[in-house]
Structures are given as C-alpha cells and as structure tokens.
Design an enzyme around this catalytic site. Structure first.
Site, PDB file in Angstrom:
ATOM      1  N   SER A   1       0.864  -1.190   0.000  1.00  0.00           N
ATOM      2  CA  SER A   1       0.000   0.000   0.000  1.00  0.00           C
ATOM      3  C   SER A   1       0.889   1.225   0.000  1.00  0.00           C
ATOM      4  O   SER A   1       2.070   1.136   0.364  1.00  0.00           O
ATOM      5  CB  SER A   1      -0.845  -0.022   1.282  1.00  0.00           C
ATOM      6  OG  SER A   1      -1.473   1.215   1.499  1.00  0.00           O
TER       7      SER A   1
ATOM      8  N   TYR B   1      -1.861  -0.110  10.771  1.00  0.00           N
ATOM      9  CA  TYR B   1      -1.912  -0.518   9.358  1.00  0.00           C
ATOM     10  C   TYR B   1      -0.578  -0.196   8.675  1.00  0.00           C
ATOM     11  O   TYR B   1       0.001  -1.038   7.980  1.00  0.00           O
ATOM     12  CB  TYR B   1      -3.068   0.215   8.672  1.00  0.00           C
ATOM     13  CG  TYR B   1      -3.300  -0.186   7.241  1.00  0.00           C
ATOM     14  CD1 TYR B   1      -3.731  -1.471   6.919  1.00  0.00           C
ATOM     15  CD2 TYR B   1      -3.107   0.722   6.200  1.00  0.00           C
ATOM     16  CE1 TYR B   1      -3.961  -1.828   5.582  1.00  0.00           C
ATOM     17  CE2 TYR B   1      -3.339   0.369   4.878  1.00  0.00           C
ATOM     18  CZ  TYR B   1      -3.762  -0.913   4.579  1.00  0.00           C
ATOM     19  OH  TYR B   1      -3.988  -1.273   3.269  1.00  0.00           O
TER      20      TYR B   1
HETATM   21  N1  LIG Z   1      -8.748  -0.588  -0.885  1.00  0.00           N
HETATM   22  C1  LIG Z   1      -7.701   0.171  -0.762  1.00  0.00           C
HETATM   23  O1  LIG Z   1      -7.802   1.393  -0.845  1.00  0.00           O
HETATM   24  C2  LIG Z   1      -6.342  -0.461  -0.536  1.00  0.00           C
HETATM   25  C3  LIG Z   1      -5.213   0.329  -0.795  1.00  0.00           C
HETATM   26  C4  LIG Z   1      -3.950  -0.242  -0.627  1.00  0.00           C
HETATM   27  C5  LIG Z   1      -3.829  -1.562  -0.238  1.00  0.00           C
HETATM   28  N2  LIG Z   1      -4.939  -2.305   0.012  1.00  0.00           N
HETATM   29  C6  LIG Z   1      -4.728  -3.714   0.411  1.00  0.00           C
HETATM   30  O2  LIG Z   1      -5.418  -4.560  -0.493  1.00  0.00           O
HETATM   31  C7  LIG Z   1      -5.678  -5.814   0.141  1.00  0.00           C
HETATM   32  C8  LIG Z   1      -7.120  -6.204  -0.114  1.00  0.00           C
HETATM   33  O3  LIG Z   1      -7.972  -5.275   0.529  1.00  0.00           O
HETATM   34  P1  LIG Z   1      -9.315  -4.702  -0.148  1.00  0.00           P
HETATM   35  O4  LIG Z   1      -9.154  -3.254  -0.241  1.00  0.00           O
HETATM   36  O5  LIG Z   1      -9.658  -5.482  -1.335  1.00  0.00           O
HETATM   37  O6  LIG Z   1     -10.360  -4.956   1.051  1.00  0.00           O
HETATM   38  P2  LIG Z   1     -11.541  -6.009   1.259  1.00  0.00           P
HETATM   39  O7  LIG Z   1     -12.542  -5.882   0.177  1.00  0.00           O
HETATM   40  O8  LIG Z   1     -11.969  -5.802   2.670  1.00  0.00           O
HETATM   41  O9  LIG Z   1     -10.811  -7.411   1.093  1.00  0.00           O
HETATM   42  C9  LIG Z   1      -9.983  -7.934   2.073  1.00  0.00           C
HETATM   43  C10 LIG Z   1      -9.962  -9.427   1.913  1.00  0.00           C
HETATM   44  O10 LIG Z   1      -9.034  -9.978   2.858  1.00  0.00           O
HETATM   45  C11 LIG Z   1      -9.712 -11.008   3.543  1.00  0.00           C
HETATM   46  N3  LIG Z   1      -9.147 -11.289   4.858  1.00  0.00           N
HETATM   47  C12 LIG Z   1      -9.112 -10.500   5.959  1.00  0.00           C
HETATM   48  N4  LIG Z   1      -8.531 -11.164   6.978  1.00  0.00           N
HETATM   49  C13 LIG Z   1      -8.214 -12.396   6.503  1.00  0.00           C
HETATM   50  C14 LIG Z   1      -7.608 -13.550   7.051  1.00  0.00           C
HETATM   51  N5  LIG Z   1      -7.221 -13.591   8.346  1.00  0.00           N
HETATM   52  N6  LIG Z   1      -7.424 -14.638   6.270  1.00  0.00           N
HETATM   53  C15 LIG Z   1      -7.832 -14.632   4.976  1.00  0.00           C
HETATM   54  N7  LIG Z   1      -8.434 -13.589   4.404  1.00  0.00           N
HETATM   55  C16 LIG Z   1      -8.618 -12.488   5.160  1.00  0.00           C
HETATM   56  C17 LIG Z   1     -11.159 -10.561   3.612  1.00  0.00           C
HETATM   57  O11 LIG Z   1     -11.975 -11.661   3.929  1.00  0.00           O
HETATM   58  P3  LIG Z   1     -13.390 -11.552   4.676  1.00  0.00           P
HETATM   59  O12 LIG Z   1     -14.375 -11.321   3.564  1.00  0.00           O
HETATM   60  O13 LIG Z   1     -13.525 -12.870   5.348  1.00  0.00           O
HETATM   61  O14 LIG Z   1     -13.275 -10.400   5.636  1.00  0.00           O
HETATM   62  C18 LIG Z   1     -11.321 -10.056   2.189  1.00  0.00           C
HETATM   63  O15 LIG Z   1     -11.500 -11.120   1.302  1.00  0.00           O
HETATM   64  C19 LIG Z   1      -5.332  -5.625   1.613  1.00  0.00           C
HETATM   65  O16 LIG Z   1      -4.066  -6.199   1.857  1.00  0.00           O
HETATM   66  C20 LIG Z   1      -5.278  -4.120   1.769  1.00  0.00           C
HETATM   67  O17 LIG Z   1      -4.427  -3.729   2.820  1.00  0.00           O
HETATM   68  C21 LIG Z   1      -6.195  -1.786  -0.125  1.00  0.00           C
END
Ligand SMILES: NC(=O)c1ccc[n+]([C@@H]2O[C@H](COP(=O)([O-])OP(=O)(O)OC[C@H]3O[C@@H](n4cnc5c(N)ncnc54)[C@H](OP(=O)(O)O)[C@@H]3O)[C@@H](O)[C@H]2O)c1
Length: 287
Positions: free
Chosen positions: A146, A159
């Site tokens: 990120s 985070y």
């Molecule tokens: N969105 C942004 O702006 C952004 C920016 C930079 C980086 N990121 C990174 O992108 C990645 C994905 O996030 P997202 O934005 O797509 O959010 P999201 O829609 O909330 O997806 C997160 C995913 O991770 C899963 N997860 C959480 N804890 C877990 C665990 N213990 N074991 C297995 N799966 C788990 C969640 O599963 P559940 O459905 O079971 O909760 C969900 O499938 C993350 O690493 C986040 O830090 C996001």
C-alpha cells in the site's frame, strides 16, 4: 491461455471474497490461469463466482477455505493445490484489513490482529509456497502492500506498521529467492473503492473523552472523502495480471493509483519536514 507447454499455470489468491482479491482471481482466470481463490469463509464466494461467470472464467476458478492466521488451513490449501495441479506458479498475498485509531488507544489485541493478518499471514503464505516454487524452478509472489507501506499517517499507525513490515520483508525475500527463479513484486495501491474502508470505519478504536478526538475526527473526514471518491479496484487487478504474466520483474515496487507514483519520490527525496507539513495539511483538509 497461459500455459507452460501443455501444463496450465496456476495461481493462488488470498482474500478472494471481495475487493482486489475477487477481481484479481477473476483477472488471472481470464488470462488462462487455473486459480485457487482462497477465503476465510467459502460461503462468501457468490460475488466472485457471479463475476467469473459474467466473463466466462468460472470454469478455471475453485474456492479454498484459508485463513492466513491459521497454519492448518494454509497447509491444507497449499497441499490440496499441489495434489490437484502439481504446481503453484503465482501467489498473490492479498488478504488484509485495516485497524484504525491513534496508537495510544488501539488495544494490543488489535495490534496483534493487524500484524497477524497483514504481515505474519503473508509471511506464512510465502513460506508455504516456496518449497514447491523452488522445486519446479520458479514462480511469482505478488505482495499487496500500500502507499501506507511508505508513508505513515496519523490514525492508521497499526496498518502502516504492518505494510512497512511487508515492504522490508519483500526486499529481503527478493534477494534470497532470485537464484531459484522466483520473482517478488510489491503492488502499492493508493486508495481504491473496496470494503476495507467501511469495515475499518465500523471498528475504529477510540476512548471516550479521548484527547485525540479532534485529530481523529479530522483524519476520519479525510479518509471518508478519499473512500467516497476512490477509483474502481479493477485497474489494480489488471496490473497484478500483467505482473503475473511477465517473465522478468525488473522492479520490486509497482505503485498504482492517485498520487501513488509521486508519493514514493516525495518521501524519499523531499526534506522530511516538508513531507510532514504536507501530510498535516492533507489531514486537516476541508470539513
Ligand atoms: N482498498 C484500498 O484502498 C487499498 C489500498 C492499498 C492496499 N490495500 C490492500 O489490499 C488488500 C485487499 O484489501 P481490499 O481493499 O480489497 O479490502 P476487502 O474488500 O476488505 O478485502 C480484504 C480481503 O481480505 C480477507 N481477509 C481478511 N482477513 C483475513 C484472514 N485472516 N485470512 C484470509 N483472508 C482475510 C477478507 O476476507 P473476509 O471477507 O472474510 O473479511 C477479504 O477477502 C489488503 O491487503 C489491503 O491492505 C487496499
């Protein structure tokens, strides 16, 4: 179709129930990979499979139960995948969550959960696939970092710490595994419209009568504005697809999204007091 001779390439994606992970699983399937879409709760696969059906890729996706904080589920998913396909060509370490709150007010249990998921979970996944990748002479590991892996803002210290850890880990890992043909890349998105924001806002850690209340409200206003106007996560999935297909990954870091390309330059090249002043201005923002 992405094949190696007659063998289909395979990809394992964590956190595939929503957001980036869902789109990455579909993107890789569209590109011809045999995809294991890993999620904590396989009952959440409906949206993934609908999207995969829509683009005609559902036949190349299977769902596996995997919690990155649970060693037994990692071991079972990896060994099932190796039994079925004999290889893991691509690992996308995507699973993650965002703990919000000022350092003093985030309970240790939440610090641990943040670290266990975003950092130690990613370490455990990486360790689990390395033997198979080494044995077949290569592979690609894509880490979802990120902009928070380069830039710490108030209210998201836990985070940021987890993503800074991912960055340092991946720098070292890349040296260690390059001799075995294993490529490592960090994808560093800015803000994108996914469920992570709403989940984080619903679970902010703040004490009653907090001395940080005003500052926290300002950060949350900024974060909500950012979340409301954030772009579609599909472009991150497309970047991951392109990286998975590359024979060589000459760079370690792949920033993507609004301001994400300028930020690494700013934090490395500008005097730190200017970075801090700009950060504070951004946090104050408009009401
Ligand atoms: N969105 C942004 O702006 C952004 C920016 C930079 C980086 N990121 C990174 O992108 C990645 C994905 O996030 P997202 O934005 O797509 O959010 P999201 O829609 O909330 O997806 C997160 C995913 O991770 C899963 N997860 C959480 N804890 C877990 C665990 N213990 N074991 C297995 N799966 C788990 C969640 O599963 P559940 O459905 O079971 O909760 C969900 O499938 C993350 O690493 C986040 O830090 C996001």
């Amino acid at each position: 179709m992405t094949t190696l001779g007659k063998v289909e390439k395979t990809a394992l994606v964590t956190g595939a129930s929503s957001g980036f992970g869902l789109r990455i699983a579909v993107e890789l399937a569209k590109r011809g990979y045999r995809v294991v879409a890993a999620m904590r709760d396989p009952r959440k696969q409906v949206a993934l499979m609908q999207e995969a059906e829509r683009v005609g890729a559902a036949g190349r996706i299977e769902v596996a139960q995997l919690d990155v904080t649970d060693a037994a589920t990692i071991e079972a998913a990896v060994s099932d995948m190796l039994r079925s396909y004999g290889r893991i060509d691509v690992l996308v370490n995507n699973a993650g969550m965002a703990v919000g709150g000022f350092v003093e007010e985030v309970p240790m249990a939440a610090w641990r959960a943040q670290t266990e998921t975003n950092f130690l979970g990613l370490v455990a996944m990486t360790r689990a696939v390395l033997p198979a990748m080494r044995a077949k002479g290569g592979g690609t590991i894509i880490q979802m970092s990120s902009v928070s892996g380069l830039w710490g803002i108030p209210g998201f210290g836990a985070y940021a710490a987890s993503k800074f850890a991912v960055e340092g880990f991946s720098e070292s890992l890349r040296h260690e595994v390059a001799p075995f043909g294993i490529r490592v890349a960090l994808v560093e998105p800015g803000a994108y419209r996914t469920a992570i924001w709403a989940k984080g806002f619903a679970d902010i850690h703040a004490q009653p009568d907090s001395p940080y209340a005003g500052a926290l409200q300002a950060v949350l206003r900024m974060a909500r504005r950012t979340a409301d106007t954030a772009p579609d996560p599909r472009e991150v999935a497309e970047l991951v697809g392109r990286l998975a297909d590359k024979r060589r990954l000459s760079r370690l870091r792949y920033p993507i999204g609004r301001g994400a390309r300028l930020l690494p330059l700013a934090v490395r090249l500008l005097p730190w007091r200017l970075v801090e002043a700009a950060t504070r201005r951004a946090m104050r923002g408009r009401n």
